[in-house]
Design an enzyme around this catalytic site. Structure first.
Site, PDB file in Angstrom:
ATOM      1  N   THR A 289       0.806  -1.199   0.000  1.00 49.80           N
ATOM      2  CA  THR A 289       0.000   0.000   0.000  1.00 49.80           C
ATOM      3  C   THR A 289       0.859   1.278   0.000  1.00 49.80           C
ATOM      4  O   THR A 289       1.961   1.261   0.515  1.00 49.80           O
ATOM      5  CB  THR A 289      -0.802  -0.089   1.314  1.00 49.80           C
ATOM      6  OG1 THR A 289      -1.566  -1.268   1.240  1.00 49.80           O
ATOM      7  CG2 THR A 289      -1.672   1.098   1.577  1.00 49.80           C
TER       8      THR A 289
ATOM      9  N   ARG B 195     -12.655  -8.718  -1.782  1.00 50.46           N
ATOM     10  CA  ARG B 195     -11.998  -8.545  -0.478  1.00 50.46           C
ATOM     11  C   ARG B 195     -11.721  -7.062  -0.240  1.00 50.46           C
ATOM     12  O   ARG B 195     -11.167  -6.376  -1.088  1.00 50.46           O
ATOM     13  CB  ARG B 195     -10.690  -9.336  -0.432  1.00 50.46           C
ATOM     14  CG  ARG B 195      -9.886  -9.154   0.876  1.00 50.46           C
ATOM     15  CD  ARG B 195      -8.818  -8.088   0.760  1.00 50.46           C
ATOM     16  NE  ARG B 195      -7.922  -8.078   1.920  1.00 50.46           N
ATOM     17  CZ  ARG B 195      -6.934  -7.213   2.092  1.00 50.46           C
ATOM     18  NH1 ARG B 195      -6.698  -6.294   1.186  1.00 50.46           N
ATOM     19  NH2 ARG B 195      -6.173  -7.268   3.165  1.00 50.46           N
ATOM     20  N   VAL B 196     -12.128  -6.583   0.926  1.00 52.99           N
ATOM     21  CA  VAL B 196     -11.848  -5.216   1.337  1.00 52.99           C
ATOM     22  C   VAL B 196     -10.904  -5.274   2.531  1.00 52.99           C
ATOM     23  O   VAL B 196     -11.179  -5.973   3.509  1.00 52.99           O
ATOM     24  CB  VAL B 196     -13.146  -4.480   1.733  1.00 52.99           C
ATOM     25  CG1 VAL B 196     -12.840  -3.067   2.208  1.00 52.99           C
ATOM     26  CG2 VAL B 196     -14.123  -4.449   0.562  1.00 52.99           C
ATOM     27  N   GLY B 197      -9.809  -4.564   2.439  1.00 53.19           N
ATOM     28  CA  GLY B 197      -8.830  -4.561   3.517  1.00 53.19           C
ATOM     29  C   GLY B 197      -9.023  -3.368   4.440  1.00 53.19           C
ATOM     30  O   GLY B 197     -10.116  -2.802   4.530  1.00 53.19           O
ATOM     31  N   ASP B 198      -7.954  -2.992   5.125  1.00 50.91           N
ATOM     32  CA  ASP B 198      -8.060  -1.905   6.091  1.00 50.91           C
ATOM     33  C   ASP B 198      -8.203  -0.539   5.442  1.00 50.91           C
ATOM     34  O   ASP B 198      -8.759   0.391   6.049  1.00 50.91           O
ATOM     35  CB  ASP B 198      -6.814  -1.897   6.988  1.00 50.91           C
ATOM     36  CG  ASP B 198      -5.537  -1.646   6.188  1.00 50.91           C
ATOM     37  OD1 ASP B 198      -5.238  -2.456   5.287  1.00 50.91           O
ATOM     38  OD2 ASP B 198      -4.851  -0.642   6.438  1.00 50.91           O
TER      39      ASP B 198
ATOM     40  N   THR C  60       0.424   0.783   6.389  1.00 49.74           N
ATOM     41  CA  THR C  60       0.615  -0.206   5.331  1.00 49.74           C
ATOM     42  C   THR C  60       1.010  -1.515   5.991  1.00 49.74           C
ATOM     43  O   THR C  60       1.622  -1.507   7.056  1.00 49.74           O
ATOM     44  CB  THR C  60       1.704   0.241   4.345  1.00 49.74           C
ATOM     45  OG1 THR C  60       2.072  -0.874   3.529  1.00 49.74           O
ATOM     46  CG2 THR C  60       2.956   0.724   5.068  1.00 49.74           C
ATOM     47  N   GLY C  61       0.646  -2.621   5.368  1.00 49.76           N
ATOM     48  CA  GLY C  61       1.026  -3.912   5.941  1.00 49.76           C
ATOM     49  C   GLY C  61      -0.114  -4.891   5.830  1.00 49.76           C
ATOM     50  O   GLY C  61      -0.933  -4.795   4.910  1.00 49.76           O
ATOM     51  N   HIS C  62      -0.191  -5.819   6.781  1.00 49.28           N
ATOM     52  CA  HIS C  62      -1.217  -6.856   6.722  1.00 49.28           C
ATOM     53  C   HIS C  62      -2.554  -6.249   7.151  1.00 49.28           C
ATOM     54  O   HIS C  62      -2.795  -6.016   8.341  1.00 49.28           O
ATOM     55  CB  HIS C  62      -0.814  -8.023   7.610  1.00 49.28           C
ATOM     56  CG  HIS C  62      -1.748  -9.188   7.478  1.00 49.28           C
ATOM     57  ND1 HIS C  62      -1.925 -10.130   8.445  1.00 49.28           N
ATOM     58  CD2 HIS C  62      -2.595  -9.542   6.460  1.00 49.28           C
ATOM     59  CE1 HIS C  62      -2.828 -11.019   8.046  1.00 49.28           C
ATOM     60  NE2 HIS C  62      -3.235 -10.679   6.851  1.00 49.28           N
ATOM     61  N   GLY C  63      -3.419  -6.009   6.174  1.00 41.98           N
ATOM     62  CA  GLY C  63      -4.647  -5.263   6.404  1.00 41.98           C
ATOM     63  C   GLY C  63      -5.527  -5.854   7.486  1.00 41.98           C
ATOM     64  O   GLY C  63      -6.093  -5.130   8.312  1.00 41.98           O
TER      65      GLY C  63
END
Lengths: 310, 310
Positions: free
Chosen positions: B170, B198-201, B221-224
């Site tokens: 991101t 899929r919707v992330g953070d 940024t990172g693992h949502g």
């Protein structure tokens, strides 16, 4: 001795419930609270209980979730739902999902069956098919009442936001089970005459709900955009972390939301020891709480009626 | 005299950037920071600056946003973006949007042109058409590199989550303008080989970003999914509200996220007085910060190189 656990609290939306719908709303939340609490008493988890309670509210046409959802600008039904498990912070959500009878159950399946937290729109529908959740005809989710309100808000000069707050909202539940695990679930048809694809606070973790065994659980209802701007659910739990009771934390967060963004909303809240609250800065919120053999419920400010639970 | 304002900080994703892409990533974040800072110096708002910086990162194929986005399980591009304005807490977001060159600009238009905060999927596309944002062929968003990684992750035994953290993520920016207004912007192609929808953070307020003139602004940024479970952006600002510096609050929140849900991520953060931080618990994060005529940047732990700004 007072048994603080288990406890379950549900809401049926914040706003100004029309008189002819007030009794339907109160009966609906009482029924959902009884059903969820019965599961807790039989040893089932907080997650099982909140999903059961919200499923009943979705199935009840008196509420804006599942059957009875408000219609978007095109007269269609698009629903959002969220669950969160305070043991692990695991969460599942769907947004703008169509033709599903119980979005809260689909949200739970997203949590349990995927590596993701939220699925939206057509992707959520494809997942539903893949895991065997049946598609239902859109007509089965639409009530005459919802269609009439949609049509009225297509007129020039109408104000869907105001109309929304004047009626009924989102449904939700929070619970603590006998082992002290907390969970929340929230489900909604969203905002009346919303744009296609509008996603509100409900499927947004920390806004439309939050659950953490160390802090408690929250499910809100009200003006979604205002709830999101202040991340209302997480805010309440921060206040509780700083030592406030569920009721004081809720009042403080609702007052803050009003001051910063003039938002109206309501919340149901539990702490891990079984303290609970149902608070709102809207005119009304249909709510019910089950604990220690008693059912509490109310609709207007300051109301707290009690009934014995069988 | 040290001029703390204006300031702008950008990131180009947390993870472990392959050597051959490291220089591209560092050059990209430096360019974006210079461009956003130039706007701030010319008197433009924090919102203008973060959108400009993120637009450049979306247009740069070295990053997982806009052109260069990772592909979903079907080889398609679905993007999420968020902006938030600390003056009013107004926010705009899009989720799972397709065939748009600059999702961050569309998110800003949702904030400015609708009563809603987030539009998803086809609804977001229809809104884009209605406000004159052109649809672009999906091919123009897909790089050879993205397609190769997608194909590799279709193989049995592959682990897209691990692969994702091993590469790039991101993009985002935070800024404080000369008047002390803060803003954030985040944009992403999401998780490699993710499920459709899929919707992330990123589009989730409080998770994928938060901005409040009273507290500061964050873009992660990172693992949502891990970021969402702890509402990382809002958490950092709570810690700052309790008196921590941007750097200490970031480190505390990242450590908490690791402890609770074993998540890896990075953040860029500003406070309203111009204090800033770029912190990560992943191996690397490409970042750059512009303040007081100097450009800071880095990629690995502890790196803080400086260059003069013209």
């Amino acid at each position: 001795m007072l048994a603080m656990l288990p406890v379950l609290v549900v809401h049926g939306g914040a706003g100004n419930v029309p008189r002819q719908r007030a009794e339907l709303s109160c009966a609906g939340v009482r029924e959902a609270a009884r059903a969820g609490y019965a599961l807790l008493r039989s040893g089932r988890s907080a997650m099982d209980a909140v999903v059961e309670a919200v499923t009943l509210l979705e199935n009840n046409p008196a509420f804006n979730a599942g059957c009875g959802s408000v219609l978007n600008e095109h007269g269609g039904v698009e629903m959002d739902a969220l669950v969160m498990d305070g043991r692990t912070l695991a969460s599942g959500a769907v947004s703008a999902v169509r033709r599903i009878a119980n979005p809260v159950q689909l949200a739970r399946l997203v949590m349990e069956k995927t590596q993701h937290l939220c699925l939206t729109a057509e992707g959520a529908s494809k997942f539903a098919r893949a895991v065997g959740v049946p598609e239902v005809p859109e007509e089965t989710l639409i009530t005459d009442y919802a269609r009439k309100r949609w049509q009225r808000n297509l007129q020039p000069g109408s104000n869907p936001v105001e109309c929304q707050m004047g009626k009924m909202g989102t449904v939700g539940a929070v619970a603590v089970d006998s082992e002290g695990n907390v969970a929340c679930a929230t489900s909604t048809g969203g905002m009346l005459n919303k744009m296609e694809g509008r996603v509100g606070d409900t499927p947004c973790v920390g806004c439309g709900g939050y659950a953490d065994n160390l802090l408690g659980a929250v499910s809100p209802t009200g003006h979604g955009e205002a709830i999101m701007k202040v991340t209302l659910s997480r805010l309440i739990l921060f206040y509780m972390e700083q030592g406030k009771t569920a009721a004081d934390a809720s009042d403080q967060a609702l007052a803050y939301m009003w001051e910063r963004v003039q938002g109206l909303a309501g919340v149901v809240v539990v702490d891990p020891r079984g303290g609970w609250a149902a608070r709102f800065n809207s005119l009304q919120m249909a709510w019910a709480a089950a604990q220690n053999g008693q059912l509490h419920y109310g609709l207007g400010k300051g109301e707290d009626f009690t009934l014995p639970l069988q």
